[in-house]
Write an enzyme that holds these catalytic residues in place. Structure first.
Site, short mmCIF file in Angstrom:
data_model
loop_
_atom_site.label_atom_id
_atom_site.label_comp_id
_atom_site.label_asym_id
_atom_site.label_seq_id
_atom_site.Cartn_x
_atom_site.Cartn_y
_atom_site.Cartn_z
N GLY A 78 1.67 -4.51 14.35
CA GLY A 78 0.87 -5.60 13.76
C GLY A 78 1.63 -6.70 13.07
N ARG A 115 -4.73 -9.73 19.63
CA ARG A 115 -3.50 -9.85 18.84
C ARG A 115 -2.95 -11.27 18.80
NH1 ARG A 115 -1.02 -5.17 17.17
NH2 ARG A 115 -1.27 -3.46 18.61
N GLY A 170 -3.62 2.07 2.12
CA GLY A 170 -2.32 2.12 1.45
C GLY A 170 -1.47 3.32 1.85
N ASP A 195 -4.44 -1.38 3.98
CA ASP A 195 -5.86 -1.00 3.99
C ASP A 195 -6.03 0.13 2.97
OD1 ASP A 195 -8.45 -1.17 5.41
OD2 ASP A 195 -7.94 0.75 6.25
N ASP A 198 1.63 -5.96 8.17
CA ASP A 198 0.53 -6.88 8.51
C ASP A 198 -0.60 -6.77 7.50
OD1 ASP A 198 -0.05 -4.28 9.35
OD2 ASP A 198 -0.93 -4.87 11.26
N ASP A 254 -4.81 -6.27 15.84
CA ASP A 254 -5.64 -6.01 17.03
C ASP A 254 -6.85 -5.15 16.72
OD1 ASP A 254 -4.21 -3.55 16.54
OD2 ASP A 254 -4.82 -2.93 18.54
N LEU A 274 1.86 2.38 3.80
CA LEU A 274 2.91 1.79 2.97
C LEU A 274 3.51 2.82 2.01
CD1 LEU A 274 4.29 -0.89 2.80
CD2 LEU A 274 2.81 -1.49 0.90
P1 IMP Z 1 -3.46 2.00 5.84
O1 IMP Z 1 -2.47 3.11 5.99
O2 IMP Z 1 -4.87 2.54 5.74
O3 IMP Z 1 -3.14 1.04 4.72
O4 IMP Z 1 -3.51 1.22 7.20
C1 IMP Z 1 -2.55 0.39 7.61
C2 IMP Z 1 -2.65 0.12 9.10
O5 IMP Z 1 -3.98 0.20 9.65
C3 IMP Z 1 -2.21 -1.30 9.33
O6 IMP Z 1 -0.82 -1.42 9.44
C4 IMP Z 1 -2.95 -1.64 10.61
O7 IMP Z 1 -2.20 -1.22 11.73
C5 IMP Z 1 -4.23 -0.85 10.56
N1 IMP Z 1 -5.35 -1.67 10.06
C6 IMP Z 1 -6.03 -1.48 8.92
N2 IMP Z 1 -7.01 -2.41 8.78
C7 IMP Z 1 -6.92 -3.21 9.87
C8 IMP Z 1 -7.68 -4.36 10.32
O8 IMP Z 1 -8.61 -4.86 9.68
N3 IMP Z 1 -7.27 -4.91 11.50
C9 IMP Z 1 -6.24 -4.42 12.25
N4 IMP Z 1 -5.52 -3.35 11.86
C10 IMP Z 1 -5.86 -2.74 10.69
#
Ligand code: IMP
Length: 175
Positions: free
Chosen positions: A42, A164, A104, A102, A99, A158, A107
Site C-alpha cells: 500500500g 490502487r 495499529g 487502522d 499507507d 486497494d 505498525l
Molecule cells: P492495521 O494492522 O489494522 O493497522 O492495518 C493496517 C493494514 O490494513 C494497512 O497497511 C492496509 O494494508 C490495510 N488497510 C486498513 N484499512 C484500509 C483501508 O481503508 N484501505 C485499504 N487498506 C486498508
C-alpha cells in the site's frame, strides 16, 4: 457497484506530502544514515512521492507483511512477515513508511521487529490514520491525514487489488 467517492484530492495529498517531507528533512538534517522502510504494497506510491520530496540523503528498503485474514490484521492482531528488508538497519535512523494505520497491529508488529535490530532511532510515518479503529497504542511520529472509519482506496491503497492507481483517495461503501 457504487463508484468510489473522493475523500482527499490529488492536490491535497501532494500538498501534505510536501509538508511532511519538510518536517522529515528538519528532523534528519544531521542524520548519517536515514533509511525509509516502505511497507508493501500500500505505501509504494506515497513512499515514492515522499522520498522524491526529501532533500536529506536516504536509502530505501521495502518490507512486506500480510495479515492472517486477507484485509486488515485480524482481531487477534496477528501479522505475517512476507518479505524482509535486504540490508541491516543496525545503527541507522529508520523511518517506517505506512499507507494507513487502522487497528495499529501491523505498525506495532513492525516497530517491535525493528527495535530488536538496534537502529540508532526508529520513527513512524503514515499517510492515513483511522483513530476510531485503534486497538493498540502506537506512537505515530508523522501522520498525513486522520480519516473516519471508512474503507479507502487509491494512491496505493486497494480493495481486493482494485483502485490502487487512482490519483486521489476515495472511500468505497462497505462490501
Ligand atoms: P492495521 O494492522 O489494522 O493497522 O492495518 C493496517 C493494514 O490494513 C494497512 O497497511 C492496509 O494494508 C490495510 N488497510 C486498513 N484499512 C484500509 C483501508 O481503508 N484501505 C485499504 N487498506 C486498508
Amino acid at each position: 457497484m457504487e463508484q468510489p467517492r473522493e475523500l482527499l484530492s490529488a492536490q491535497e495529498i501532494a500538498k501534505r506530502v510536501a509538508s511532511l517531507a519538510t518536517e522529515i528533512d528538519q528532523q534528519y538534517v544531521s542524520s548519517r544514515e536515514l533509511v525509509l522502510v516502505g511497507v508493501l504494497k500500500g505505501s509504494f506510491i506515497f513512499l515514492s512521492d515522499l522520498a522524491r520530496a526529501l532533500t536529506v540523503p536516504h536509502r530505501i528498503e521495502f518490507i512486506a507483511v500480510s495479515s492472517y485474514g486477507d484485509k486488515e490484521s485480524d482481531e487477534a492482531g496477528r501479522v505475517k512477515l512476507v518479505m524482509d528488508v535486504r540490508h541491516d538497519i543496525a545503527n541507522a535512523d529508520v523511518l517506517i513508511v505506512e499507507d494507513i494505520v487502522d487497528t495499529g497491529h501491523t505498525l506495532l508488529y513492525l516497530t517491535r521487529l525493528f527495535e530488536a535490530r538496534g537502529p540508532r532511532s526508529l520513527r513512524t510515518c503514515t499517510l492515513l490514520h483511522k483513530p476510531a479503529r485503534k486497538r493498540v497504542e502506537n506512537g505515530l511520529d508523522y501522520v498525513g491525514f486522520e480519516i473516519p472509519d471508512v474503507w479507502v482506496v487509491g494512491y496505493g491503497l486497494d480493495f481486493a487489488e482494485r483502485h490502487r492507481t487512482l490519483p486521489n483517495i476515495c472511500s468505497i461503501p462497505p462490501q
